[in-house]
Design a protein around this motif. Structure first.
Motif, PDB file in Angstrom:
ATOM      1  N   TYR A 332       0.918  -1.375  -0.044  1.00 47.43           N
ATOM      2  CA  TYR A 332      -0.342  -0.208  -0.488  1.00 47.43           C
ATOM      3  C   TYR A 332       0.849   1.015   0.069  1.00 47.43           C
ATOM      4  N   TYR A 333       2.435   1.374  -0.013  1.00 51.09           N
ATOM      5  CA  TYR A 333       3.564   2.866  -0.191  1.00 51.09           C
ATOM      6  C   TYR A 333       3.194   3.190  -1.360  1.00 51.09           C
ATOM      7  N   ILE A 334       2.850   2.166  -1.819  1.00 55.48           N
ATOM      8  CA  ILE A 334       2.349   2.042  -4.194  1.00 55.48           C
ATOM      9  C   ILE A 334       1.249   3.404  -3.751  1.00 55.48           C
ATOM     10  N   PRO A 335       2.058   4.578  -5.105  1.00 51.74           N
ATOM     11  CA  PRO A 335       0.952   5.675  -5.163  1.00 51.74           C
ATOM     12  C   PRO A 335      -0.530   5.101  -6.258  1.00 51.74           C
ATOM     13  N   TYR A 336      -1.254   4.061  -5.911  1.00 56.70           N
ATOM     14  CA  TYR A 336      -2.525   4.001  -7.373  1.00 56.70           C
ATOM     15  C   TYR A 336      -3.110   4.483  -7.689  1.00 56.70           C
ATOM     16  N   CYS A 337      -3.140   5.762  -6.920  1.00 58.06           N
ATOM     17  CA  CYS A 337      -4.527   6.347  -7.017  1.00 58.06           C
ATOM     18  C   CYS A 337      -3.677   7.814  -7.785  1.00 58.06           C
ATOM     19  N   PHE A 397      -5.189  19.935  -5.248  1.00 55.80           N
ATOM     20  CA  PHE A 397      -4.438  18.600  -5.883  1.00 55.80           C
ATOM     21  C   PHE A 397      -4.431  18.701  -4.172  1.00 55.80           C
ATOM     22  N   LEU A 398      -3.924  19.597  -3.148  1.00 52.62           N
ATOM     23  CA  LEU A 398      -4.296  19.334  -1.962  1.00 52.62           C
ATOM     24  C   LEU A 398      -5.450  19.158  -1.314  1.00 52.62           C
ATOM     25  N   ILE A 399      -6.529  19.016  -1.642  1.00 51.92           N
ATOM     26  CA  ILE A 399      -7.716  18.666  -1.814  1.00 51.92           C
ATOM     27  C   ILE A 399      -8.620  17.447  -1.962  1.00 51.92           C
ATOM     28  N   SER A 400      -8.278  17.345  -2.484  1.00 48.51           N
ATOM     29  CA  SER A 400      -8.139  16.107  -3.016  1.00 48.51           C
ATOM     30  C   SER A 400      -7.525  14.804  -2.520  1.00 48.51           C
ATOM     31  N   ALA A 401      -5.779  15.395  -2.365  1.00 45.20           N
ATOM     32  CA  ALA A 401      -5.287  14.293  -0.763  1.00 45.20           C
ATOM     33  C   ALA A 401      -5.309  13.916   0.320  1.00 45.20           C
ATOM     34  N   LEU A 402      -6.017  15.217   0.363  1.00 38.49           N
ATOM     35  CA  LEU A 402      -6.874  14.914   1.641  1.00 38.49           C
ATOM     36  C   LEU A 402      -8.282  13.974   2.194  1.00 38.49           C
ATOM     37  N   ILE A 403      -9.329  14.193   1.073  1.00 39.64           N
ATOM     38  CA  ILE A 403     -10.111  13.631   0.527  1.00 39.64           C
ATOM     39  C   ILE A 403     -10.009  12.113   0.714  1.00 39.64           C
ATOM     40  N   ILE A 426      -6.977  -2.458  17.219  1.00 40.41           N
ATOM     41  CA  ILE A 426      -7.010  -1.719  15.716  1.00 40.41           C
ATOM     42  C   ILE A 426      -5.458  -0.976  15.574  1.00 40.41           C
ATOM     43  N   ASP A 427      -4.741  -2.270  14.332  1.00 37.19           N
ATOM     44  CA  ASP A 427      -3.253  -1.948  14.552  1.00 37.19           C
ATOM     45  C   ASP A 427      -3.669   0.026  13.700  1.00 37.19           C
ATOM     46  N   TRP A 428      -3.011   0.811  14.501  1.00 33.85           N
ATOM     47  CA  TRP A 428      -2.928   1.776  13.621  1.00 33.85           C
ATOM     48  C   TRP A 428      -1.348   2.149  12.912  1.00 33.85           C
ATOM     49  N   ILE A 429      -0.451   1.747  12.932  1.00 33.32           N
ATOM     50  CA  ILE A 429       0.703   1.525  12.577  1.00 33.32           C
ATOM     51  C   ILE A 429       0.233   1.322  11.237  1.00 33.32           C
ATOM     52  N   GLY A 430      -0.586   0.731  10.946  1.00 36.55           N
ATOM     53  CA  GLY A 430      -0.817  -0.394  10.134  1.00 36.55           C
ATOM     54  C   GLY A 430      -1.542   0.503   8.841  1.00 36.55           C
ATOM     55  N   PHE A 431      -1.633   1.897   8.980  1.00 34.48           N
ATOM     56  CA  PHE A 431      -2.246   2.796   7.855  1.00 34.48           C
ATOM     57  C   PHE A 431      -1.094   4.196   7.268  1.00 34.48           C
ATOM     58  N   ILE A 432       0.019   3.999   8.646  1.00 31.69           N
ATOM     59  CA  ILE A 432       1.079   4.389   7.939  1.00 31.69           C
ATOM     60  C   ILE A 432       1.333   4.176   6.096  1.00 31.69           C
ATOM     61  N   PRO A 433       1.184   3.115   5.417  1.00 37.33           N
ATOM     62  CA  PRO A 433       1.619   3.253   4.663  1.00 37.33           C
ATOM     63  C   PRO A 433       0.744   4.367   3.609  1.00 37.33           C
ATOM     64  N   PHE A 434      -0.511   4.161   3.843  1.00 38.85           N
ATOM     65  CA  PHE A 434      -1.666   4.764   3.359  1.00 38.85           C
ATOM     66  C   PHE A 434      -1.746   6.413   2.911  1.00 38.85           C
ATOM     67  N   ILE A 435      -0.568   6.551   4.125  1.00 38.93           N
ATOM     68  CA  ILE A 435      -0.552   8.320   4.704  1.00 38.93           C
ATOM     69  C   ILE A 435       0.781   8.061   3.538  1.00 38.93           C
ATOM     70  N   VAL A 436       1.807   7.411   3.145  1.00 43.22           N
ATOM     71  CA  VAL A 436       3.078   7.807   2.012  1.00 43.22           C
ATOM     72  C   VAL A 436       2.636   7.359   0.762  1.00 43.22           C
ATOM     73  N   SER A 437       1.180   6.475   0.564  1.00 38.64           N
ATOM     74  CA  SER A 437       0.942   6.442  -0.863  1.00 38.64           C
ATOM     75  C   SER A 437      -0.019   7.455  -1.773  1.00 38.64           C
ATOM     76  N   VAL A 438      -0.624   8.270  -0.299  1.00 39.38           N
ATOM     77  CA  VAL A 438      -1.079   9.289  -0.704  1.00 39.38           C
ATOM     78  C   VAL A 438      -0.309  10.993  -1.191  1.00 39.38           C
ATOM     79  N   LEU A 439       0.877  10.699  -0.721  1.00 38.76           N
ATOM     80  CA  LEU A 439       2.002  11.955   0.153  1.00 38.76           C
ATOM     81  C   LEU A 439       2.332  11.582  -1.648  1.00 38.76           C
ATOM     82  N   LEU A 440       2.754  10.388  -2.157  1.00 39.47           N
ATOM     83  CA  LEU A 440       3.110  10.027  -3.196  1.00 39.47           C
ATOM     84  C   LEU A 440       2.268  10.319  -4.325  1.00 39.47           C
TER      85      LEU A 440
END
Length: 688
Positions: A332-337, A397-403, A426-440
């Motif tokens: 999920y680190y990969i920016p599919y979006c 673009f930034l608004i889209s990233a937040l959404i 819930i493994d909250w640390i497991g959400f970090i890859p999604f944040i990295v993906s959005v930044l990428l």
């Protein structure tokens, strides 16, 4: 060697365009299949905590049950704790330091002020202390092994003979000096300070930590660890339908998956796996081409655009494949979006969604928990497309990233609750890859710029920049031809509102409207909107020459736009905004004043072509209506309505809208909007 002319080259490209398209499709399939992991696909989705709704799963062969990562980690810690650090005993150091002590004592003795008769006693006492120290051993403590206690067990190696020891029983340099100080404190007949000063430089470690040997022992111990515990026998149930996938069952399923993949890798036919992957990827690429052929024929016919789309798809799937091969900690680190965003900005919403679905479908065959993966990425991709439906500001673009981040977060919580049934687990640390993906995903912005330059595409971002009235050409027009500039602004407002209502690219039509008359800057006073003193230079010119000056603003505008590097899609508005209509005022004047003279109608006709897009057709109507409305002496509801109807009918009668894909329903909508806006501009009060 003969060279082909540009026209001949274009003809050859058109002739073989279909072959080139098929070659690009085949190349894309080959690259994707080459990059994909070559392994059989496990048929079951494994998810801890869920009910097993599949049929009873019976083991087809014997396989070992893998330990969990936690169990393996505990075993590693236990194994490493069993290895004591190795220290090599250097037997030569004691002799070297004793001899060195004697030499230093001789040097310092004469300045010490001590009687020579006591010299032998000083030497014997000091050497005795050194021998005791080196016999017991001197070492330096290693912080790596002091995590539990200050002292730790060691293995002392002397000529390949190992003995066990503990640092508590061995001197460090500091402890050795303290020992000497204590022993000398009981000797009143000796100068303790003098002896300690000489001894200080001759207490060195004779037990040397052997990190290489210790590391080798640790490696051997770790390599000897078993990664499994227990076996599942052939014919034994792995899990039965309706049971919960608990920790034990989950580990059995994971072990079975590993055994299945290993077995398929050994016994499976590699060529058949390759064939299966080729079929799956080829179907996806073919569906994309069919979509383009049926719904976006303009893109399908342009190999340049097809190559861009295939490049984006291939690059994303290639990146995913490399991540799988390199065993990225989380896919999920990969920016599919980034794919739907790029396609949406460069093309349209439908194509972006279609391509994103195909990419996720292909990727789903090779990622773990493919249903979860598909849910995460399809929902996030749809949100990314919807959030930039109308891109009018860069900050979208930034608004889209937040959404997108919020969508990932909501989906992550939902899936976690479904799996765990508790907020606590819930493994909250497991959400970090999604944040990295959005930044990428924000890398889409520079990538869009690169694709625009390489493939000569105009995105909404570029159109936003062009519609800024501080752009060089527009600033020049505002100064050189202020009347034309104001006319262009009004045309832009009319056309933009109309295209919003009938569907189309509002940014594109606004850009086209602002630049459509830039050619008038060559001779601004020859156009009535720029004449303020009442002087009309056409009064002194023949009608044919006047008509040519008016007509020339199109070719001059194209020339100026090309020099300013405006996109071709904007230049097309300049080229088509008059279509191939006549300059009727000068044509009719010539007929009226010279009835006996043969009039060449082509002299008074614009070169065309007629508008070939909905946006260009709307601009033509808006341009004619706005210009004609300025001639109304008493603008009211009736005169404005009559004017709009007359001009639109004239354009239709002249076949100026035949290629613009505007329906009769669209025509009625456009006329209504033009009438309403013109009445607002001229402050016409509507009777109720």
């Amino acid at each position: 060697m003969a060279t082909l002319s540009p026209s001949r080259q274009k003809a050859l490209l058109r002739k073989y365009a279909r072959n080139v398209k098929f070659l690009m499709m085949i190349a894309s399939v080959l690259v994707i299949v080459y990059a994909l992991p070559k392994q059989a696909k496990f048929s079951y989705e494994i998810e801890k905590g869920r009910i097993w709704n599949q049929k009873d799963l019976i083991s087809p062969y014997n396989f070992a049950i893998l330990k969990t990562p936690q169990e393996i980690d505990n075993d590693r810690k236990t194994a490493l704790a069993s290895v004591t650090p190795v220290y090599q005993l250097n037997t030569q150091i004691s002799g070297q330091q004793i001899e060195g002590f004697k030499t230093d004592l001789e040097i310092k003795w004469h300045s010490a002020g001590i009687s020579d008769e006591q010299k032998e006693k000083y030497i014997n006492t000091s050497i005795s202390l050194l021998k005791q120290i080196y016999t017991r051993g001197v070492l330096s403590l290693n912080k790596k092994y002091q995590q539990v206690s200050e002292n730790y067990a060691i293995t002392i190696l002397n000529n390949n003979v190992a003995t066990d020891g503990n640092t508590a029983e061995i001197f460090t340099r500091e402890k050795a000096l303290a020992y000497c100080n204590q022993e000398l404190s009981n000797r009143r007949d000796l100068n303790k300070v003098f002896i300690l000063d000489v001894l200080d430089n001759h207490i060195q470690s004779n037990l040397i930590y052997d990190d290489k040997l210790t590391a080798r022992l640790e490696k051997e111990v770790l390599e000897g660890l078993s990664l499994t515990h227990g076996m599942v026998q052939k014919g034994e149930p792995i899990i039965v339908k309706g049971s919960v996938v608990n920790e034990e069952a989950f580990q059995k399923l994971v072990s079975y998956k590993k055994a299945f993949e290993d077995n398929a890798r050994i016994n499976g036919d590699y060529s058949l796996v390759l064939l299966g992957q080729s079929i799956l990827v080829a179907i996806a690429i073919a569906l994309l081409m069919i979509f383009l052929y049926l719904f976006r024929r303009d893109i399908y016919d342009d190999n340049r655009l097809v190559s861009l789309i295939l490049l984006v798809i291939t690059a994303m799937l290639f990146t995913l494949s490399m991540a799988i091969k390199l065993q990225l900690p989380n896919l999920y680190y990969i920016p599919y979006c980034i794919v739907p965003i790029i396609i949406r900005i460069l093309f349209d919403t439908r194509l972006a969604l279609n391509i994103h679905l195909l990419v996720v479908l292909i990727a789903g065959f090779f990622v773990p928990n493919s249903f979860e993966f598909a849910y995460f990425e399809i929902t996030a991709g749809m949100v990314s497309i919807y959030s930039i439906k109308n891109l009018i500001r860069r900050e979208q673009f930034l608004i889209s990233a937040l959404i997108i981040t919020f969508t990932y977060f909501a989906a992550y919580i939902g899936i976690s609750l479904t799996r765990e049934g508790s907020f606590v687990n819930i493994d909250w640390i497991g959400f970090i890859p999604f944040i990295v993906s959005v930044l990428l995903t924000l890398l889409a912005y520079p990538l869009i710029y690169i694709f625009e330059k390489i493939f000569a595409i105009t995105s909404d971002i570029t159109l936003i920049e062009l519609t800024n009235t501080n752009a060089p050409l527009l600033r020049e027009m505002a100064f050189t031809a202020p009347g034309t500039f104001q006319h262009s602004l009004q045309v832009a407002n009319l056309a933009e509102n109309a295209i919003y209502s009938i569907g189309g690219n509002a940014l594109l039509v606004r850009a086209g409207a602002l630049y459509h008359d830039i050619g008038k800057m060559e001779n601004p006073l020859f156009f009535i909107e720029n004449q303020s003193s009442g002087f009309n230079p056409h009064d002194k010119l023949p009608y044919e020459e006047s008509a040519q000056i008016i007509i020339r603003h199109v070719s001059k505008g194209i020339e100026m736009a090309q020099k300013a590097n405006l996109p071709d899609i904007v230049i097309d508005f300049i080229r088509t905004h008059h279509g191939d209509t006549r300059v009727d005022y000068f044509y009719q004047s010539s007929l009226k004043n010279f009835p006996e003279k043969f009039i060449n109608e082509n002299i008074f006709r614009y070169p065309g072509p007629v508008p070939f897009s909905k946006e260009a057709g709307v601009l033509m109507l808006a341009d004619s209506v706005e210009a004609a409305s300025r001639s109304l002496k008493q603008p009211d509801e009736k005169s404005i309505s009559s004017l709009v109807d007359r001009i639109v009918k004239y354009k239709l009668d002249q076949n100026q809208l035949k290629d613009s894909n505007i329906t009769l329903k669209d025509i009625e909508t456009i006329k209504t909007i033009f009438k309403r806006m013109l009445m607002s501009i001229y402050h016409v009060r509507i009777d109720y």
